[in-house]
Enzyme design. Structure first.
Site, PDB file in Angstrom:
ATOM      1  N   LYS A 173      42.500 -41.286 -23.621  1.00 31.89           N
ATOM      2  CA  LYS A 173      42.747 -42.744 -23.636  1.00 31.89           C
ATOM      3  C   LYS A 173      44.257 -42.975 -23.640  1.00 31.89           C
ATOM      4  O   LYS A 173      44.918 -42.877 -24.669  1.00 31.89           O
ATOM      5  CB  LYS A 173      42.112 -43.348 -24.896  1.00 31.89           C
ATOM      6  CG  LYS A 173      41.648 -44.785 -24.781  1.00 31.89           C
ATOM      7  CD  LYS A 173      42.717 -45.822 -24.601  1.00 31.89           C
ATOM      8  CE  LYS A 173      43.493 -46.205 -25.835  1.00 31.89           C
ATOM      9  NZ  LYS A 173      44.660 -47.084 -25.464  1.00 31.89           N
ATOM     10  N   PRO A 174      44.820 -43.299 -22.453  1.00 29.66           N
ATOM     11  CA  PRO A 174      46.258 -43.585 -22.394  1.00 29.66           C
ATOM     12  C   PRO A 174      46.574 -44.939 -23.023  1.00 29.66           C
ATOM     13  O   PRO A 174      45.677 -45.716 -23.336  1.00 29.66           O
ATOM     14  CB  PRO A 174      46.553 -43.636 -20.892  1.00 29.66           C
ATOM     15  CG  PRO A 174      45.317 -43.224 -20.206  1.00 29.66           C
ATOM     16  CD  PRO A 174      44.179 -43.406 -21.151  1.00 29.66           C
ATOM     17  N   GLU A 176      47.794 -48.776 -23.141  1.00 30.15           N
ATOM     18  CA  GLU A 176      47.669 -49.952 -22.266  1.00 30.15           C
ATOM     19  C   GLU A 176      49.016 -50.344 -21.655  1.00 30.15           C
ATOM     20  O   GLU A 176      49.068 -51.048 -20.652  1.00 30.15           O
ATOM     21  CB  GLU A 176      47.075 -51.131 -23.057  1.00 30.15           C
ATOM     22  CG  GLU A 176      47.893 -51.605 -24.260  1.00 30.15           C
ATOM     23  CD  GLU A 176      47.634 -50.823 -25.546  1.00 30.15           C
ATOM     24  OE1 GLU A 176      47.258 -49.629 -25.467  1.00 30.15           O
ATOM     25  OE2 GLU A 176      47.822 -51.413 -26.627  1.00 30.15           O
ATOM     26  N   LEU A 248      52.793 -38.588 -35.558  1.00 29.12           N
ATOM     27  CA  LEU A 248      53.108 -39.982 -35.902  1.00 29.12           C
ATOM     28  C   LEU A 248      54.606 -40.258 -35.808  1.00 29.12           C
ATOM     29  O   LEU A 248      55.324 -39.607 -35.066  1.00 29.12           O
ATOM     30  CB  LEU A 248      52.526 -40.292 -37.285  1.00 29.12           C
ATOM     31  CG  LEU A 248      51.027 -39.958 -37.424  1.00 29.12           C
ATOM     32  CD1 LEU A 248      50.546 -40.197 -38.840  1.00 29.12           C
ATOM     33  CD2 LEU A 248      50.178 -40.756 -36.450  1.00 29.12           C
ATOM     34  N   CYS A 281      59.695 -40.660 -31.009  1.00 27.58           N
ATOM     35  CA  CYS A 281      59.303 -40.388 -32.400  1.00 27.58           C
ATOM     36  C   CYS A 281      60.376 -39.545 -33.063  1.00 27.58           C
ATOM     37  O   CYS A 281      60.611 -39.644 -34.254  1.00 27.58           O
ATOM     38  CB  CYS A 281      57.973 -39.660 -32.416  1.00 27.58           C
ATOM     39  SG  CYS A 281      57.957 -38.200 -31.381  1.00 27.58           S
ATOM     40  N   GLU A 378      60.959 -46.981 -39.072  1.00 27.65           N
ATOM     41  CA  GLU A 378      61.118 -46.561 -37.679  1.00 27.65           C
ATOM     42  C   GLU A 378      61.278 -47.795 -36.808  1.00 27.65           C
ATOM     43  O   GLU A 378      60.423 -48.682 -36.827  1.00 27.65           O
ATOM     44  CB  GLU A 378      59.876 -45.775 -37.243  1.00 27.65           C
ATOM     45  CG  GLU A 378      59.991 -45.258 -35.828  1.00 27.65           C
ATOM     46  CD  GLU A 378      58.719 -44.570 -35.353  1.00 27.65           C
ATOM     47  OE1 GLU A 378      57.624 -45.155 -35.490  1.00 27.65           O
ATOM     48  OE2 GLU A 378      58.826 -43.442 -34.833  1.00 27.65           O
TER      49      GLU A 378
HETATM   50  P1  NAD Z   1      50.216 -47.172 -31.264  1.00 29.90           P
HETATM   51  O1  NAD Z   1      49.743 -46.492 -32.507  1.00 29.90           O
HETATM   52  O2  NAD Z   1      50.285 -48.642 -31.248  1.00 29.90           O
HETATM   53  O3  NAD Z   1      49.257 -46.777 -30.043  1.00 29.90           O
HETATM   54  C1  NAD Z   1      48.973 -45.438 -29.726  1.00 29.90           C
HETATM   55  C2  NAD Z   1      47.654 -45.385 -28.998  1.00 29.90           C
HETATM   56  O4  NAD Z   1      46.612 -45.785 -29.892  1.00 29.90           O
HETATM   57  C3  NAD Z   1      47.556 -46.320 -27.795  1.00 29.90           C
HETATM   58  O5  NAD Z   1      46.842 -45.670 -26.776  1.00 29.90           O
HETATM   59  C4  NAD Z   1      46.773 -47.501 -28.346  1.00 29.90           C
HETATM   60  O6  NAD Z   1      46.064 -48.225 -27.366  1.00 29.90           O
HETATM   61  C5  NAD Z   1      45.816 -46.801 -29.290  1.00 29.90           C
HETATM   62  N1  NAD Z   1      45.269 -47.662 -30.340  1.00 29.90           N
HETATM   63  C6  NAD Z   1      45.791 -48.814 -30.828  1.00 29.90           C
HETATM   64  N2  NAD Z   1      45.000 -49.293 -31.816  1.00 29.90           N
HETATM   65  C7  NAD Z   1      43.988 -48.420 -31.960  1.00 29.90           C
HETATM   66  C8  NAD Z   1      42.858 -48.345 -32.829  1.00 29.90           C
HETATM   67  N3  NAD Z   1      42.613 -49.270 -33.755  1.00 29.90           N
HETATM   68  N4  NAD Z   1      42.024 -47.272 -32.730  1.00 29.90           N
HETATM   69  C9  NAD Z   1      42.270 -46.305 -31.828  1.00 29.90           C
HETATM   70  N5  NAD Z   1      43.301 -46.334 -30.946  1.00 29.90           N
HETATM   71  C10 NAD Z   1      44.157 -47.368 -31.026  1.00 29.90           C
HETATM   72  O7  NAD Z   1      51.619 -46.504 -30.902  1.00 29.90           O
HETATM   73  P2  NAD Z   1      52.584 -46.855 -29.687  1.00 29.90           P
HETATM   74  O8  NAD Z   1      53.266 -48.132 -29.968  1.00 29.90           O
HETATM   75  O9  NAD Z   1      51.837 -46.698 -28.414  1.00 29.90           O
HETATM   76  O10 NAD Z   1      53.629 -45.634 -29.781  1.00 29.90           O
HETATM   77  C11 NAD Z   1      54.725 -45.629 -30.627  1.00 29.90           C
HETATM   78  C12 NAD Z   1      54.443 -44.783 -31.854  1.00 29.90           C
HETATM   79  O11 NAD Z   1      54.052 -43.476 -31.471  1.00 29.90           O
HETATM   80  C13 NAD Z   1      55.702 -44.598 -32.689  1.00 29.90           C
HETATM   81  O12 NAD Z   1      55.387 -44.752 -34.062  1.00 29.90           O
HETATM   82  C14 NAD Z   1      56.107 -43.154 -32.401  1.00 29.90           C
HETATM   83  O13 NAD Z   1      56.863 -42.545 -33.403  1.00 29.90           O
HETATM   84  C15 NAD Z   1      54.773 -42.502 -32.217  1.00 29.90           C
HETATM   85  N6  NAD Z   1      54.919 -41.251 -31.442  1.00 29.90           N
HETATM   86  C16 NAD Z   1      54.830 -40.052 -32.107  1.00 29.90           C
HETATM   87  C17 NAD Z   1      55.015 -38.868 -31.413  1.00 29.90           C
HETATM   88  C18 NAD Z   1      54.959 -37.527 -32.115  1.00 29.90           C
HETATM   89  O14 NAD Z   1      54.870 -36.527 -31.429  1.00 29.90           O
HETATM   90  N7  NAD Z   1      55.021 -37.468 -33.439  1.00 29.90           N
HETATM   91  C19 NAD Z   1      55.278 -38.904 -30.033  1.00 29.90           C
HETATM   92  C20 NAD Z   1      55.351 -40.133 -29.395  1.00 29.90           C
HETATM   93  C21 NAD Z   1      55.174 -41.314 -30.113  1.00 29.90           C
END
Ligand code: NAD
Length: 475
Positions: A173-174, A176, A248, A281, A378
């Site tokens: 699931k990529p 949006e 995270l 991240c 963050e």
């Molecule tokens: P996000 O948590 O908003 O979304 C991540 C994914 O989860 C998306 O595909 C989104 O559609 C999905 N999602 C959203 N709500 C959901 C739910 N209730 N249940 C299941 N899936 C759901 O994060 P973002 O804004 O896309 O990305 C930024 C965050 O990702 C930052 O906090 C960053 O630090 C973290 N990140 C961590 C790493 C790592 O390797 N530690 C790498 C990249 C990004």
């Protein structure tokens, strides 16, 4: 975009109610629209993955490895198109988009070799007489993969390649925000003749992600994203006592000792917070600078930030692109307001740019107190906060004083000191005199609030394998 989801070997239209819009963030213009996958389609994808599992896990390792190499080859063939798509949908500068393609290629190539080298079964030496035992590494099963938007090609490769190598079947699931890039993986799967159901792609927002993370028939969930959603998907998995990998957020430190070359240090600091417009991240967003070098370093850093060329990667010569989404732009703008309300001292930046597209200035706040929200939270943008320290012990204490623990950078000409500090830092990865260099052979993941588990290297493969022992009485 009429049939954006890949379920059980078929491209299908979305049945969800919401219409997703992908944007070019440099122009704030829509570039594609699609309807998301609904709960029924997520269920169809998981069911297809379950059906495909027995045959896929029985597929000889050499065949699975050849298919992984096929992914790498197709990515290489499509390099130009993928670079352009990431410039267009993520706003990445060209050289950064190129690094992402190369990283994804390296990941598939690495796991093809690793699974071939690994013994699926190996004997265990027992101290007790009369028994023999062997270890079997088996695929965990059907895995849900949920990823964010900041490195879509890379983050998905880090999950897909080891999962498929291990013999797992997957539902990906990529985000949006970047719904187009991972379609490449499904297209490659189709072109390579990967059996139906082995790799499924469902695109959508939180509802689609929740339908996947709450599905009762997953064996594991691997999630990369924010802490808030990470804890939600962990709760969903807890209902079934199933394992999770969580990658995270972070609020990582870069520690600069006063024996550094200041110009070199400036280069590392800028890259650590402005690569991908700070949407990493692993951004080193807290600069700890030793008293003896601060007066020399900070004016040079200010000048370097101010000199960065910010613009549209498709039309301008740039060092930094826009933020990838309007939501992220609003979030960073809000932190600028918080900084003003907190009375932080801004050396440069601290504002959005008055032009079309989601641009902000590279921003430098100095002498930021521990109590500041900008020091603790963050931000996910090109916003650097600094503090000074005098002793090594102080630097370590300041760096470790965070609920996160993803990465850190240590800059010092004294290598034994740098190694000592690296050992004392409560994080998953430390760079000494380098910045953000990620190699597929080393692990990726955090301590404390930055997550659970590791990706990349043999640990990334083990995350998709389950250990079984077969013990036999020899008598
Ligand atoms: P996000 O948590 O908003 O979304 C991540 C994914 O989860 C998306 O595909 C989104 O559609 C999905 N999602 C959203 N709500 C959901 C739910 N209730 N249940 C299941 N899936 C759901 O994060 P973002 O804004 O896309 O990305 C930024 C965050 O990702 C930052 O906090 C960053 O630090 C973290 N990140 C961590 C790493 C790592 O390797 N530690 C790498 C990249 C990004």
């Amino acid at each position: 975009m009429n049939t954006p989801h890949y379920i059980d070997g078929q491209w299908v239209a979305g049945a969800g109610n919401d219409c997703l819009v992908a944007y070019d963030p440099s122009l704030a213009h829509p570039i594609a629209e699609l309807r998301s996958a609904d709960r029924v389609q997520v269920d169809q994808a998981v069911t297809a993955a379950r059906r495909a599992l027995p045959a896929w896990k029985a597929t000889p390792v050499a065949e699975r490895a050849a298919l992984l190499r096929g992914f790498a080859e197709h990515l290489v063939q499509q390099r130009d198109a993928l670079v352009t798509l990431q410039m267009r949908n993520n706003g990445k500068p060209r050289h950064e988009a190129e690094v992402d393609v190369d990283d994804a290629v390296a990941t598939f190539t690495y796991y093809a070799a690793l699974i071939e080298q690994q013994d699926a079964s190996s004997d265990v030496a027992l101290a007790a007489p009369g028994f023999s035992s062997r270890t079997r590494r088996e695929p965990v099963g059907v895995v849900g993969l949920i990823v964010p938007w900041n490195f879509p090609l890379v983050t998905s490769a880090w999950k897909l390649a080891p999962a498929l190598a291990a013999g797992c079947t997957v539902v990906l699931k990529p985000s949006e925000v970047t719904p187009l890039i991972e379609q490449t993986y499904a297209r490659i799967a189709e072109q390579l003749g990967l059996p139906a159901g082995v790799l499924n792609l469902v695109i959508g927002q939180a509802e689609t992600g929740a339908a996947l993370s709450e599905h009762p028939d997953l064996d594991k969930l691997s999630f990369t994203g924010s802490n808030g959603v990470g804890s939600q998907v962990m709760r969903s998995s807890a209902a079934y006592c199933r394992p999770v990998t969580l990658e995270l957020g972070g609020k990582s430190a870069i520690i600069v000792f006063d024996d550094c070359d200041p110009d070199q240090a400036v280069e590392w600091i800028v890259a650590g917070i402005c690569w991908n417009a700070g949407q990493m991240c692993s951004a080193t967003s807290r600069l700890l600078v030793q008293d003896g070098i601060a007066e020399t370093l900070l004016p040079r850093l200010q000048a370097a930030f101010a000199a960065l060329r910010v613009g549209n990667p498709l039309t301008d010569a740039i060092d930094m692109g826009p933020l990838t989404s309007a939501a992220q732009w609003h979030k960073v703008a809000e932190y600028f307001q918080i900084a003003r309300a907190e009375g932080l001292h801004c050396l440069t930046g601290g504002a959005t740019l008055a032009r079309e597209g989601w641009f902000v200035s590279p921003t430098l706040y100095v002498d930021v107190p521990d109590s500041s929200r900008l020091w603790q939270e963050e931000i996910f943008g090109p916003v650097l906060c600094t503090q000074r320290f005098s002793t090594e012990a102080q630097a370590i204490a300041l760096a470790n004083d965070s609920r996160f623990g993803l990465v850190a950078t240590v800059a010092s000409a004294d290598l034994s000191r740098a190694e000592r500090v690296a050992d004392a830092l409560e994080v998953g990865h430390v760079w000494i005199n380098s910045v953000q260099a990620v190699f597929v052979e080393t692990s990726w993941g955090g301590t404390k609030g930055s997550g659970i588990g590791r990706e990349l290297g043999p640990w990334g493969l083990a995350a998709y394998q389950s250990i079984k022992h077969v013990t036999r009485c020899l008598g």
